[in-house]
Design a protein around this motif. Structure first.
Motif, PDB file in Angstrom:
ATOM      1  N   GLN A 163       0.832  -0.909   0.134  1.00 32.30           N
ATOM      2  CA  GLN A 163      -0.123  -0.059   0.038  1.00 32.30           C
ATOM      3  C   GLN A 163       0.992   1.155   0.189  1.00 32.30           C
ATOM      4  O   GLN A 163       1.969   1.267   0.571  1.00 32.30           O
ATOM      5  CB  GLN A 163      -0.836  -0.030   1.113  1.00 32.30           C
ATOM      6  CG  GLN A 163      -2.025   0.833   1.266  1.00 32.30           C
ATOM      7  CD  GLN A 163      -3.082   0.862   2.349  1.00 32.30           C
ATOM      8  OE1 GLN A 163      -2.975  -0.103   2.885  1.00 32.30           O
ATOM      9  NE2 GLN A 163      -3.783   2.069   2.339  1.00 32.30           N
ATOM     10  N   ASP A 164       0.614   2.225  -0.910  1.00 33.03           N
ATOM     11  CA  ASP A 164       1.247   3.383  -0.962  1.00 33.03           C
ATOM     12  C   ASP A 164       1.476   4.074   0.425  1.00 33.03           C
ATOM     13  O   ASP A 164       2.664   4.264   0.903  1.00 33.03           O
ATOM     14  CB  ASP A 164       0.799   4.403  -2.071  1.00 33.03           C
ATOM     15  CG  ASP A 164       0.697   3.764  -3.331  1.00 33.03           C
ATOM     16  OD1 ASP A 164       1.528   3.104  -3.720  1.00 33.03           O
ATOM     17  OD2 ASP A 164       0.035   4.403  -4.212  1.00 33.03           O
ATOM     18  N   GLU A 165       0.467   4.655   0.844  1.00 32.93           N
ATOM     19  CA  GLU A 165       0.587   5.288   2.376  1.00 32.93           C
ATOM     20  C   GLU A 165      -0.731   5.310   2.845  1.00 32.93           C
ATOM     21  O   GLU A 165      -1.764   4.905   2.334  1.00 32.93           O
ATOM     22  CB  GLU A 165       0.766   6.725   2.224  1.00 32.93           C
ATOM     23  CG  GLU A 165       2.178   7.090   1.614  1.00 32.93           C
ATOM     24  CD  GLU A 165       2.698   8.469   1.897  1.00 32.93           C
ATOM     25  OE1 GLU A 165       1.931   9.323   2.755  1.00 32.93           O
ATOM     26  OE2 GLU A 165       3.439   8.843   1.132  1.00 32.93           O
ATOM     27  N   TYR A 166      -0.702   5.217   4.352  1.00 35.03           N
ATOM     28  CA  TYR A 166      -1.946   5.014   5.081  1.00 35.03           C
ATOM     29  C   TYR A 166      -2.401   6.322   5.151  1.00 35.03           C
ATOM     30  O   TYR A 166      -1.699   7.281   5.630  1.00 35.03           O
ATOM     31  CB  TYR A 166      -1.691   4.364   6.479  1.00 35.03           C
ATOM     32  CG  TYR A 166      -1.211   2.553   6.071  1.00 35.03           C
ATOM     33  CD1 TYR A 166      -2.291   1.807   5.967  1.00 35.03           C
ATOM     34  CD2 TYR A 166       0.015   2.622   6.422  1.00 35.03           C
ATOM     35  CE1 TYR A 166      -1.950   0.363   5.857  1.00 35.03           C
ATOM     36  CE2 TYR A 166       0.565   1.148   6.098  1.00 35.03           C
ATOM     37  CZ  TYR A 166      -0.499   0.173   5.762  1.00 35.03           C
ATOM     38  OH  TYR A 166      -0.235  -1.281   5.727  1.00 35.03           O
ATOM     39  N   ASP A 167      -3.791   6.532   5.253  1.00 37.81           N
ATOM     40  CA  ASP A 167      -4.469   7.671   5.805  1.00 37.81           C
ATOM     41  C   ASP A 167      -4.345   7.769   7.209  1.00 37.81           C
ATOM     42  O   ASP A 167      -4.407   6.731   7.889  1.00 37.81           O
ATOM     43  CB  ASP A 167      -6.024   7.732   5.264  1.00 37.81           C
ATOM     44  CG  ASP A 167      -5.948   7.728   3.899  1.00 37.81           C
ATOM     45  OD1 ASP A 167      -5.013   8.345   3.101  1.00 37.81           O
ATOM     46  OD2 ASP A 167      -7.084   7.275   3.246  1.00 37.81           O
ATOM     47  N   ALA A 168      -4.194   9.073   7.745  1.00 41.73           N
ATOM     48  CA  ALA A 168      -4.210   9.180   9.335  1.00 41.73           C
ATOM     49  C   ALA A 168      -5.659   8.847   9.858  1.00 41.73           C
ATOM     50  O   ALA A 168      -6.703   9.080   9.292  1.00 41.73           O
ATOM     51  CB  ALA A 168      -3.885  10.601   9.480  1.00 41.73           C
TER      52      ALA A 168
END
Length: 184
Positions: A137-142
């Motif tokens: 996964q690219d980046e996790y949402d806060a």
């Protein structure tokens, strides 16, 4: 170990009747009609690929017994080593494709047969493979917790009935005192 493919271009052996060869090849591969026409179209058709030399020779011998000519080509080598066969039936003169449809002259992709020609104009992104254990996964949402008040809720103790309704297990048994058995 070198792998081979069996290539058929619709050619028949010298002295063999073309209609008889078509019938023999149709029986051999259990095909008829348009599939048989496609085999004898004069185009390069890969009958079987990924074979060792012994298995490829078995295919060649079976096709030669049917009266057809085929060739065994190493899959490691380029597909252009096999000269194109003359078409079994004369085709109308082909008009050159417009410049917009023609592949670029420096295109390294040369389709090896009619099936692969369908994929010659596909433009796919150049994707690479992630290393072992990489996060896909690219980046996790806060994470923002929702403002829900759960303070009024509690957990029930182990083994509690969780507020289930009790079933009335008292079944009414009918009165059978007035019934008698008689022996006759």
């Amino acid at each position: 170990m070198t792998r081979f493919e069996v290539v058929f271009q619709g050619q028949v052996q010298a002295g063999a009747a073309p209609e008889q060869v078509r019938a023999n090849v149709g029986k051999l591969f259990q095909v008829s009609g348009s599939q048989l026409d496609a085999l004898f179209s004069g185009r390069r058709i890969v009958i079987k690929q990924g074979l060792d030399q012994v298995a490829a020779e078995k295919y060649r011998i079976a096709l030669e017994r049917a009266g057809a000519q085929c060739s065994i080509v190493p899959m490691d080598g380029p597909a252009a080593d096999v000269p194109p066969a003359a078409p079994a039936q004369p085709e109308p003169a082909a008009q050159p494709a417009p410049a917009a449809e023609r592949p670029p002259a420096s295109s390294p992709l040369v389709p090896r047969d009619e099936f692969m020609a369908a994929f010659s104009d596909v433009e796919a992104p150049d994707l690479d493979i992630a290393p072992l254990g990489a996060d896909m996964q690219d980046e996790y949402d806060a994470f923002t917790p929702l403002p829900i008040d759960l303070s009024a809720l509690s957990l029930a103790p182990v083994g509690s009935d969780m507020g289930e309704l009790k079933k009335d297990d008292t079944a009414q048994v009918p009165n059978t005192d007035h019934l008698k058995l008689s022996e006759e």
